[in-house]
Design an enzyme around this catalytic site. Structure first.
Site, PDB file in Angstrom:
ATOM      1  N   PRO A  50       0.802  -1.217   0.000  1.00 35.05           N
ATOM      2  CG  PRO A  50       0.113  -0.892   2.206  1.00 35.05           C
ATOM      3  CD  PRO A  50       0.880  -1.844   1.329  1.00 35.05           C
ATOM      4  CG  ASP A  90       0.748   2.694   4.948  1.00 34.46           C
ATOM      5  OD1 ASP A  90       0.039   2.294   5.891  1.00 34.46           O
ATOM      6  OD2 ASP A  90       1.979   2.836   5.014  1.00 34.46           O
ATOM      7  CD1 TRP A 518       7.569   1.846   9.330  1.00 38.32           C
ATOM      8  CD2 TRP A 518       7.418   0.670   7.443  1.00 38.32           C
ATOM      9  NE1 TRP A 518       8.199   2.555   8.357  1.00 38.32           N
ATOM     10  CE2 TRP A 518       8.137   1.862   7.179  1.00 38.32           C
ATOM     11  CE3 TRP A 518       7.196  -0.226   6.404  1.00 38.32           C
ATOM     12  CZ2 TRP A 518       8.636   2.177   5.924  1.00 38.32           C
ATOM     13  CZ3 TRP A 518       7.700   0.092   5.154  1.00 38.32           C
ATOM     14  CH2 TRP A 518       8.408   1.275   4.925  1.00 38.32           C
ATOM     15  CD  GLN A 554       8.775   0.130   0.998  1.00 35.91           C
ATOM     16  OE1 GLN A 554       8.501  -0.449   2.047  1.00 35.91           O
ATOM     17  NE2 GLN A 554       8.763   1.436   0.898  1.00 35.91           N
ATOM     18  CD1 TRP A 558       4.444  -3.609   3.630  1.00 34.60           C
ATOM     19  CD2 TRP A 558       4.756  -4.513   1.611  1.00 34.60           C
ATOM     20  NE1 TRP A 558       3.273  -4.214   3.258  1.00 34.60           N
ATOM     21  CE2 TRP A 558       3.431  -4.772   2.019  1.00 34.60           C
ATOM     22  CE3 TRP A 558       5.178  -4.979   0.354  1.00 34.60           C
ATOM     23  CZ2 TRP A 558       2.534  -5.494   1.232  1.00 34.60           C
ATOM     24  CZ3 TRP A 558       4.283  -5.681  -0.426  1.00 34.60           C
ATOM     25  CH2 TRP A 558       2.971  -5.943   0.006  1.00 34.60           C
ATOM     26  CE  LYS A 591      17.711   7.863  -3.934  1.00 38.10           C
ATOM     27  NZ  LYS A 591      18.230   7.293  -2.715  1.00 38.10           N
ATOM     28  CE  LYS A 594       7.647  15.292  -3.325  1.00 34.41           C
ATOM     29  NZ  LYS A 594       6.918  15.028  -2.100  1.00 34.41           N
TER      30      LYS A 594
END
Length: 1026
Positions: A50, A90, A518, A554, A558, A591, A594
RNA sequence: GGGGUUGUAGCUUAGACAGGCUAUAGCACUCGGCUGAUAACCGAGAGGUCACCGGUUCGAAUCCGGUCAACCCCA
């Protein structure tokens, strides 16, 4: 107008148009709905990781979703029923709260409390779905085939209730405990973090590295040298720690004595005199004077104690311990049973009036503390030390280690299980299993679960004043205990819930924590299905899930929490296969971020690039390798595959409509070209199927490029004329059915990767179903595979290449017919027959090696022979050159040597080369060693034919320049030299035919175009015939 | 400081686990050719210390050890 069987494609049609058209078709016919409900005899359990929808989806998200979709589509096509093909969101956690704080302009937790947790959480709830429409739009555009109507959402009461059940289970199994300990702590968010959260935020920073001296309380003018990178912890010093096994030196420097690790003395002091060496053991119990007199040292402190974690690799071998601010330090304080000196408040500021830097943020006070040390002659050495240090992964504040109450899951106790279950997981790439992931499991730490925050799943623990604890595993249990279940289980409502302690009858109050977000996402396995309260999830069959994939970050996020929770709850691995995706970098390989402003948002990009092109690009190279987002590469990949196939289709449709072709199964004639293409198609199916099954999707893309090249530039190129033949015989039927079969198979094989284009192709071919995605994946048919034929064809092709090279070397154009080509070597005559049009020769003969038009000539290998023969070398050379090479060779092979002029010559001294007869040019194919000869003589007849072809060629070019249709008739005017005139007379019918000329007029007219062919001027003009 | 991955032509890339002819292919470049499905194709040229050093081996891009660089992870 009669409708055409196969849709004809406008040559200018773009992929973008195709993809949009198919997207619209899917909507009109609800194809997605039909895919979602498609059954299957096998089960495939899916689980979507999610995302949080409070940010815009970027290009990397598009990639993970593409890979998920490929797996879903492939399994749908291979008779699987997909369980839980839904999205997930999430909703909780620090990132969301942080957004809310920014919105309201809050900087501290107390501001939130004053504002009201209810209103704060309300805002959080609203903000998390800010971009959900954009997420769904991206899913739509990229073709992610999941059911958003069934999405699981972690903030729902049902979802949280499942987590409560799990937490209670863990508590009852003794795996959930509360402890006061030093934890990583964000002073800005005012909460502790778990190890996997800390892991997200390491950065390289330069910190002060200081060596200070602690004065011994027992020995005169003697000091202990201690090292620290956190000067602000020095006022809280309680112990010095040495490694009892290590060697220490007592040294003398400028009249004072110091204890320091023997191996480090030379680094810290320039000049010193060693007095003696002692073991760390011998230093234990020695007392020292407090370094800074600001706080009252608790009883039992200011002693040297033992710690095995002390090393001599850096520092001084003597570690300063402030039990409040380090995990190891805390353990020492605990073991020594002393009070803990903590002059720092929860905002990370000194909060003790005794400290000169009171009120300052601790890290900001470092410089002043160093100045103080210097002034008071406590400092030995100070330098900058670059190391990585954890920052809050969300608000970028440097973390502190800080003593707090916290709830933990005892992950370290199930470490063996985690490692064991990891063995059952199919990792992509496989090195993750024992690398990054396996290593992490091997040293798994207890999971700090509680967060001193507001927007999260509440920890379902209630306590009474006597310390009794109750974990609540469901809403019903609250009622059973006499509490009232709020409509919304979040804070602050859940905080109102109180009931009597079942043990002592005192009032129980909820522990004020929410849990690590998490834990929410890691619970998706079961909580997405409201287990165990609803019956649509059965751990026996639905765990492990078949496949998960997310980006590389992740792996310890996750992937880890899923693994931990499933291990505890179900005693299994959570997933069978896990694919880790690397990042998409910008065009220069940097990479995306923002702050750099080089992020690419998925929606923006999908407005510029067709989804199929993007999807292909994602699989151009293994997904676990990072790629640079380069539009040139994106274009290239789809041009080499999809656009070429579109052209093949276009050719097929145009001709099939003329011939009224209808596909009713493969009807192969004996033509080797067709059987070859069918065999190649089958090989492609086989290789692709295996690649899909082993999750090597990029290999499908690679194979498809070769397949398309073969189809377009070999098969179709050589078969073109067969489609233009008059009538409709068996050979034509065979060619059409082969081409149809190849195209339809391509559509099926590529459907999971390029779902739009594949469906377009499939539908236009009249594939049979409403969509290729509702059809089965192409079956491999072993009977259609012919490896020998594939090999024979390769050989034949190598001959073509060789003839082209020979033509080039001998300046004979491809249009010039050759008198004769001779081929000696292992080559299949029938196969050669189908490619001979490429050779353009009057006669092609396969001959034995013995009949090759060559003679063998012999010579000396000078570099070998000269050192032996010395002055005789020229005489021998002359002799050997005059000999017959064939005789010489047989002598050498029979006797192993040959004797000339009294010298014995080894085979390596002699070079025997093959020289073609002067009429021929000769070469060998590179791979197979087939000898190819072309006759270089061009007779008058053939020369004129070549000229005729040159004329045709030029006229064709001019037709094309005038954008004439294939069927348009023309009148051709030519102004020619004598040779060309003769060629025209000889071949006028041929030229008229090829160029659709009604008549050819040899006259000089206005507006002629001048060409130069073979050095002669040729003037041509064509007019459309009236 | 420790661990992991990667490093092949200007760019993208195959080969590496199972060592073996001249290291794969594409894009871009130069020259030439072919072409009425094609924004395609073919040939030649140029472009490579397979990151570097060492070892094993008859033979190393491939196996082993070390070094460097980039990225990721951990303390």
């Amino acid at each position: 107008m009669q409708s055409l069987r196969f849709r004809q494609i406008d040559p200018g049609m773009t992929l973008k148009e195709i993809d949009s058209e198919i997207l619209k078709y899917w909507k009109d016919k609800d194809i997605l709905g039909k895919i979602l409900t498609k059954g299957g005899s096998k089960k495939f359990v899916f689980l979507e990781g999610p995302p949080t929808a409070n940010g815009r989806p970027h290009i990397g998200h598009a990639m993970t979703r593409t890979i998920k979709d490929i797996v879903l589509r492939f399994n749908t096509m291979t008779d699987h029923r997909i369980y839980r093909r839904v999205g997930g969101w999430d909703c909780h956690g620090l990132p969301v709260e942080l957004e809310a704080e920014k919105h309201f302009g809050f900087h501290t937790k107390s501001e939130i409390i004053n504002f009201g947790v209810e209103k704060f959480n309300q805002y959080c709830r609203e903000s998390i779905f800010r971009y959900i429409d954009e997420w769904k739009q991206v899913d739509d555009l990229i073709g992610f085939s999941i059911d958003h109507s069934g999405d699981y959402i972690t903030l729902r009461n049902d979802y949280m209730e499942s987590e409560w059940f799990a937490l209670k289970t863990m508590y009852e199994n003794g795996l959930l405990y509360k402890d006061y300990t030093v934890v990583p702590y964000c002073p800005r968010c005012e909460t502790s973090l778990s190890s996997h959260e800390v892991a997200q935020g390491y950065k390289d920073v330069k910190d002060p590295s200081v060596y200070v001296r602690f004065r011994s309380a027992d020995e005169d003018n003697t000091y202990f040298v201690a090292w620290t990178t956190t000067p602000w912890t020095l006022p809280s010093n309680e112990f010095l720690v040495v490694n009892p096994e290590m060697e220490y030196s007592l040294i003398e420097v400028q009249g004072s004595r110091y204890y320091v690790a023997s191996s480090r003395a030379g680094y810290i002091f320039k000049d010193y005199r060693e007095i003696r060496r002692v073991k760390g053991q011998d230093l234990l119990g020695k007392r020292y004077v407090q370094l800074m007199p600001f706080l009252d040292a608790p009883a039992g402190t200011l002693r040297v104690v033992a710690g095995s974690f002390v090393t001599s690799e850096d520092g001084s071998g003597i570690v300063h311990a402030a039990p409040a601010f380090g995990a190891d330090d805390y353990q020492i304080g605990k073991a020594e049973g002393v009070d803990i000196l903590n002059p720092v408040d929860k905002n990370g500021r000194f909060a003790d009036p005794g400290i000169p830097w009171n009120g300052r943020f601790v890290r900001d006070a470092n410089d002043d503390i160093i100045a103080y040390l210097k002034k008071n002659q406590l400092l030995i050495k100070s330098e900058k030390y670059e190391h990585s240090y954890p920052f809050c992964y969300r608000c970028d504040t440097p973390l502190l280690y800080y003593p707090l109450d916290a709830w933990f899951i005892a992950v370290s106790r199930i470490r063996d299980k985690l490692v064991e279950y990891n063995e059952r997981i199919n990792w992509k790439p496989d090195y993750l299993k024992h690398g990054r992931f396996g290593n992490f499991l091997g040293e798994a730490k207890d999971w700090n679960l509680s967060r001193d925050r507001f927007w999260g799943t509440p920890l379902p623990a209630w306590r009474c004043r006597n310390g009794h604890t109750v974990f609540v595993g469901s809403r019903k249990e609250i009622e059973d205990l006499g509490g009232k279940v709020p409509d919304d289980l979040h804070r602050p409502y859940i905080d109102e819930v109180k009931f009597k302690c079942p043990t002592c009858g005192e009032e129980m109050v909820r522990e004020p924590y929410v849990i690590d977000t998490w834990f929410d996402s890691g619970s998706a396995t079961y909580a997405a299905s409201h287990y165990p309260f609803e019956r649509n999830f059965d751990p026996a069959t639905d765990v492990p899930v078949s496949f998960i994939t997310e980006a590389i970050d992740q792996t310890r996020g996750w992937f880890y929490v899923l693994h931990v929770i499933a291990a505890i709850m179900f005693n299994k691995n959570a997933y069978e296969s896990a694919l880790s995706i690397n990042f998409i970098l910008d065009e220069q390989g940097r990479k995306m971020s923002k702050s750099k402003g080089n992020s690419v948002y998925a929606l923006d990009f999908l407005n510029q690039v067709p989804p199929d092109s993007l999807r292909l690009f994602f699989l151009y190279g293994a997904p676990w390798k990072s790629k640079n987002l380069d539009k040139k590469v994106i274009d290239e990949v789809s041009r080499k595959t999809l656009m070429t196939v579109l052209n093949v289709y276009s050719f097929f449709a145009y001709n099939a409509n003329i011939d009224n072709f209808q596909y009713n199964g493969l009807h192969l004639s004996g033509n080797p070209l067709d059987r070859y293409m069918v065999s190649k198609t089958n090989s492609f199916v086989k290789a692709s199927r295996e690649a899909y099954e082993s999750l090597d999707f990029h290999e499908v893309v690679r194979a498809s490029m070769e397949f398309v090249d073969d189809l377009s530039n070999f098969y179709l190129r050589l078969s073109r004329r067969r489609f233009w033949a008059e009538g409709f015989d068996e050979d034509k039927q065979s060619a059409y059915s082969t081409l149809y079969y190849a195209l339809k198979t391509f559509a099926g094989v590529m459907a999971p990767i390029t779902p739009f284009f594949s469906d377009f192709l499939y539908l236009n071919l009249g594939g049979g179903r409403e969509s290729v995605h509702l059809d089965s994946f192409p079956e491999f048919e072993g009977s259609l595979l012919d490896e020998k034929l594939e090999n024979d064809m390769d050989r034949a092709y190598s001959v073509i290449e060789t003839v082209r090279r020979l033509r080039q070397e001998n300046s004979i154009k491809g249009r010039q017919p050759l008198r004769e080509i001779l081929i000696a070597g292992d080559i299949d005559n029938a196969v050669l027959g189908v490619v001979k049009s490429e050779l353009n020769a009057k006669e092609i003969r396969i001959i034995d090696k013995e009949h090759e038009p060559i003679r063998l000539s012999a010579d000396l290998r000078m570099e070998k022979a000269a050192p032996v023969l010395r002055s005789k070398v020229n005489a021998v050379r002359e002799k050997i050159r005059s000999m017959d090479g064939r005789d010489l060779q047989s002598q050498l092979s029979e006797n192993g040597s040959v004797e000339i002029e009294g010298f014995k010559l080894d085979p390596e001294m002699v070079e025997i080369s093959r020289v073609p007869d002067p009429d021929y040019a000769f070469s060998q194919t590179e791979k197979y060693g087939i000898d190819v000869f072309i006759n270089r003589n061009i007779d008058r007849e053939d020369y004129l034919e070549g000229l005729a072809r040159e004329l045709v060629r030029r006229i064709q070019v001019m037709r094309k320049e005038m954008n004439l249709n294939y069927t348009d008739r023309i009148i051709t005017y030519l102004d020619l030299s004598d040779d060309f005139l003769e060629a025209l007379n000889r071949h006028s019918e041929y030229i008229k035919n090829e160029t659709q000329s009604d008549s050819i007029i040899t006259d000089k007219v206005d507006g002629m175009k001048l060409w130069e062919i073979n050095g002669e001027p040729v003037r041509i003009k064509i007019d459309l015939a009236k």
